[in-house]
Design an enzyme around this catalytic site. Structure first.
Site, PDB file in Angstrom:
ATOM      1  N   VAL A   1       0.690  -1.112  -0.542  1.00 13.53           N
ATOM      2  CA  VAL A   1       0.157  -0.178   0.208  1.00 13.53           C
ATOM      3  C   VAL A   1       0.660   1.267   0.255  1.00 13.53           C
ATOM      4  O   VAL A   1       0.437   2.558  -0.122  1.00 13.53           O
ATOM      5  CB  VAL A   1      -0.994   0.190   1.576  1.00 13.53           C
ATOM      6  CG1 VAL A   1      -2.081  -0.853   0.930  1.00 13.53           C
ATOM      7  CG2 VAL A   1      -0.278  -0.343   2.436  1.00 13.53           C
TER       8      VAL A   1
ATOM      9  N   TYR B   1       3.018   5.841  15.761  1.00 10.51           N
ATOM     10  CA  TYR B   1       1.661   4.174  15.304  1.00 10.51           C
ATOM     11  C   TYR B   1       0.249   5.676  15.563  1.00 10.51           C
ATOM     12  O   TYR B   1      -0.218   6.274  14.894  1.00 10.51           O
ATOM     13  CB  TYR B   1       2.286   3.816  16.501  1.00 10.51           C
ATOM     14  CG  TYR B   1       0.764   3.053  16.167  1.00 10.51           C
ATOM     15  CD1 TYR B   1       0.831   2.207  14.529  1.00 10.51           C
ATOM     16  CD2 TYR B   1      -0.054   2.787  17.427  1.00 10.51           C
ATOM     17  CE1 TYR B   1       0.037   0.827  14.602  1.00 10.51           C
ATOM     18  CE2 TYR B   1      -0.719   1.890  16.861  1.00 10.51           C
ATOM     19  CZ  TYR B   1      -0.999   1.371  15.473  1.00 10.51           C
ATOM     20  OH  TYR B   1      -2.083  -0.268  16.087  1.00 10.51           O
ATOM     21  N   ALA B   2       0.397   6.785  16.578  1.00 12.08           N
ATOM     22  CA  ALA B   2       0.028   7.660  17.239  1.00 12.08           C
ATOM     23  C   ALA B   2      -0.314   8.642  16.528  1.00 12.08           C
ATOM     24  O   ALA B   2      -1.947   8.474  15.411  1.00 12.08           O
ATOM     25  CB  ALA B   2      -0.194   7.919  18.653  1.00 12.08           C
ATOM     26  N   ALA B   3       0.450   8.957  15.831  1.00  6.72           N
ATOM     27  CA  ALA B   3       0.484  10.033  14.902  1.00  6.72           C
ATOM     28  C   ALA B   3      -0.242   9.748  13.625  1.00  6.72           C
ATOM     29  O   ALA B   3      -1.755  10.448  12.874  1.00  6.72           O
ATOM     30  CB  ALA B   3       1.557  11.151  14.394  1.00  6.72           C
ATOM     31  N   SER B   4       0.020   8.460  13.349  1.00  6.48           N
ATOM     32  CA  SER B   4      -0.793   7.661  12.321  1.00  6.48           C
ATOM     33  C   SER B   4      -2.387   7.122  12.238  1.00  6.48           C
ATOM     34  O   SER B   4      -3.322   7.180  11.660  1.00  6.48           O
ATOM     35  CB  SER B   4       0.080   6.673  11.322  1.00  6.48           C
ATOM     36  OG  SER B   4      -0.110   5.563  12.227  1.00  6.48           O
ATOM     37  N   LYS B   5      -2.601   7.127  13.634  1.00  2.00           N
ATOM     38  CA  LYS B   5      -4.270   5.666  13.552  1.00  2.00           C
ATOM     39  C   LYS B   5      -4.936   7.416  14.245  1.00  2.00           C
ATOM     40  O   LYS B   5      -5.886   7.920  14.470  1.00  2.00           O
ATOM     41  CB  LYS B   5      -3.944   5.386  15.351  1.00  2.00           C
ATOM     42  CG  LYS B   5      -2.870   3.985  14.371  1.00  2.00           C
ATOM     43  CD  LYS B   5      -3.395   3.488  13.012  1.00  2.00           C
ATOM     44  CE  LYS B   5      -3.369   2.272  13.269  1.00  2.00           C
ATOM     45  NZ  LYS B   5      -4.073   1.469  11.895  1.00  2.00           N
TER      46      LYS B   5
HETATM   47  P1  NDP Z   1      -1.131  -8.105  11.883  1.00  2.28           P
HETATM   48  O1  NDP Z   1       0.421  -7.847  11.653  1.00  2.28           O
HETATM   49  O2  NDP Z   1      -0.874  -9.271  12.364  1.00  2.28           O
HETATM   50  O3  NDP Z   1      -0.979  -8.302  10.020  1.00  2.28           O
HETATM   51  C1  NDP Z   1      -1.075  -6.827   9.476  1.00  2.28           C
HETATM   52  C2  NDP Z   1      -1.152  -7.542   8.214  1.00  2.28           C
HETATM   53  O4  NDP Z   1      -0.854  -5.982   7.121  1.00  2.28           O
HETATM   54  C3  NDP Z   1      -0.014  -8.137   7.463  1.00  2.28           C
HETATM   55  O5  NDP Z   1      -0.147  -8.593   7.386  1.00  2.28           O
HETATM   56  C4  NDP Z   1       0.960  -7.034   7.110  1.00  2.28           C
HETATM   57  O6  NDP Z   1       1.438  -7.822   6.005  1.00  2.28           O
HETATM   58  C5  NDP Z   1       0.527  -6.108   6.258  1.00  2.28           C
HETATM   59  N1  NDP Z   1       1.055  -5.395   5.932  1.00  2.28           N
HETATM   60  C6  NDP Z   1       1.879  -4.690   6.233  1.00  2.28           C
HETATM   61  N2  NDP Z   1       2.364  -3.600   5.737  1.00  2.28           N
HETATM   62  C7  NDP Z   1       1.973  -3.852   4.856  1.00  2.28           C
HETATM   63  C8  NDP Z   1       1.678  -3.064   3.023  1.00  2.28           C
HETATM   64  N3  NDP Z   1       2.998  -1.938   3.453  1.00  2.28           N
HETATM   65  N4  NDP Z   1       0.980  -3.354   2.565  1.00  2.28           N
HETATM   66  C9  NDP Z   1       0.253  -4.318   2.228  1.00  2.28           C
HETATM   67  N5  NDP Z   1       0.181  -4.701   3.522  1.00  2.28           N
HETATM   68  C10 NDP Z   1       0.974  -4.177   4.998  1.00  2.28           C
HETATM   69  O7  NDP Z   1      -1.489  -6.608  12.761  1.00  2.28           O
HETATM   70  P2  NDP Z   1      -3.312  -6.973  13.110  1.00  2.28           P
HETATM   71  O8  NDP Z   1      -4.703  -7.457  12.023  1.00  2.28           O
HETATM   72  O9  NDP Z   1      -3.891  -7.223  14.302  1.00  2.28           O
HETATM   73  O10 NDP Z   1      -3.657  -5.228  12.193  1.00  2.28           O
HETATM   74  C11 NDP Z   1      -4.616  -5.330  11.296  1.00  2.28           C
HETATM   75  C12 NDP Z   1      -5.173  -3.435  11.267  1.00  2.28           C
HETATM   76  O11 NDP Z   1      -5.815  -3.054  13.199  1.00  2.28           O
HETATM   77  C13 NDP Z   1      -3.221  -2.481  11.461  1.00  2.28           C
HETATM   78  O12 NDP Z   1      -4.011  -1.062  11.174  1.00  2.28           O
HETATM   79  C14 NDP Z   1      -3.214  -2.344  13.375  1.00  2.28           C
HETATM   80  O13 NDP Z   1      -2.488  -1.376  13.623  1.00  2.28           O
HETATM   81  C15 NDP Z   1      -4.728  -1.915  13.639  1.00  2.28           C
HETATM   82  N6  NDP Z   1      -4.569  -2.281  15.347  1.00  2.28           N
HETATM   83  C16 NDP Z   1      -3.991  -3.403  15.665  1.00  2.28           C
HETATM   84  C17 NDP Z   1      -4.705  -3.702  17.078  1.00  2.28           C
HETATM   85  C18 NDP Z   1      -4.655  -5.014  18.014  1.00  2.28           C
HETATM   86  O14 NDP Z   1      -3.972  -5.285  18.744  1.00  2.28           O
HETATM   87  N7  NDP Z   1      -4.276  -6.699  17.081  1.00  2.28           N
HETATM   88  C19 NDP Z   1      -4.884  -2.422  18.415  1.00  2.28           C
HETATM   89  C20 NDP Z   1      -5.216  -1.562  17.468  1.00  2.28           C
HETATM   90  C21 NDP Z   1      -5.404  -1.412  15.574  1.00  2.28           C
HETATM   91  P3  NDP Z   1       3.453  -8.567   6.430  1.00  2.28           P
HETATM   92  O15 NDP Z   1       3.386  -8.867   7.669  1.00  2.28           O
HETATM   93  O16 NDP Z   1       3.590  -9.518   5.106  1.00  2.28           O
HETATM   94  O17 NDP Z   1       4.225  -7.358   6.124  1.00  2.28           O
END
Ligand code: NDP
Length: 239
Positions: free
Chosen positions: A54, A145-149
């Protein structure tokens, strides 16, 4: 079957919250394009996997063209891909800052700037930005992370206004999850996780399916009059 006939794009759809959403949306009748850098750990009939970074704006443009051509209409976009690179502000490097902003903030812009207008042109849609409890309250050691979220909340509120301007029902909302058991928490020490669990009103961390259910509500017509909001799904946690 609340998403019968709909097509959903879910970034970060290979695992974690993205996988939980893909599974639930598919069970509710949607066709899914799960976009991710890594390989998915599951296989489902209605889920097509598409390798997408992305942070690559041109790749996002090409992906949108591909998806619009193949599926005709993208009804749902979940901007879920996200990473962490934690550190105290005094020790945070440019690389840590840039990497998180590139995926969590610019990545959300990169795809929505193509799919938002597509939804406007094709009669409507629902965009969901995955924020975080950290975006709502801030957190020690996570300034990037806080800035992005916090940023994706501002983007959701902006797109709720911008893409609905012509009277087309494009809705945009944010979900702010608390601490949910996925791989992203691997680097967080257990004693800190226990502390966060104890700080919730419900006394526990969340499960990915609990975020998927909130996303289903915002993705489906059940939320047809809901736009520009932040839905906190955190067991009552206040950081
Ligand atoms: P995971 O790390 O389990 O999954 C995140 C996924 O995003 C991975 O498959 C990763 O792929 C993919 N990803 C990372 N960079 C890119 C990129 N440049 N392009 C496309 N895909 C990418 O995290 P979660 O499922 O827990 O998190 C999902 C969302 O929820 C995130 O935005 C996170 O910040 C947010 N969130 C999660 C919380 C939690 O406690 N779990 C709490 C609050 C928010 P790969 O690893 O192969 O790079």
């Amino acid at each position: 079957m609340r998403l019968q006939g709909k097509t959903a794009v879910i970034t970060g759809g290979a695992r974690g919250l993205g996988e939980a959403m893909a599974r639930l949306f598919a069970a509710e009748g949607a066709k899914i394009l799960a976009c991710d850098m890594g390989e998915p750990q599951y296989k489902l009939d209605n889920v097509e996997f598409y390798k997408l970074d992305v942070t690559d704006g041109e790749a996002c443009r090409k992906f949108t063209e591909y998806a619009a051509e193949k599926y005709k209409k993208i009804d749902i976009l979940v901007n879920n891909a996200g990473i962490t690179k934690d550190g105290m502000t005094r020790k945070m490097t440019d690389d840590m800052w840039d990497a998180v902003i590139a995926v969590n903030l610019k990545g959300v812009f990169n795809l929505t700037r193509f799919i938002g207008p597509h939804m406007e042109d094709t009669g409507g849609g629902s965009i969901i930005n995955i924020s975080s409890v950290v975006g709502e309250y801030g957190n020690i050691g996570q300034v990037n992370y806080a800035a992005s979220k916090s940023g994706v909340i501002g983007m959701a509120k902006t797109w709720a206004k911008e893409f609905a301007r012509k009277g087309v029902p494009v809705r945009c909302n944010a979900i702010a999850p608390g601490y949910i058991m996925t791989d992203i928490l691997k680097t967080v020490p257990q004693e800190l996780l226990d502390k966060f669990a104890a700080a919730t009103m419900l006394g526990r961390l969340g499960q990915p399916e609990e975020i998927a259910k909130a996303a289903l509500f915002l993705a489906s017509d059940d939320s047809s009059y809901v736009t520009g909001i932040v839905l906190s799904v955190n067991g009552g946690l206040r950081l």
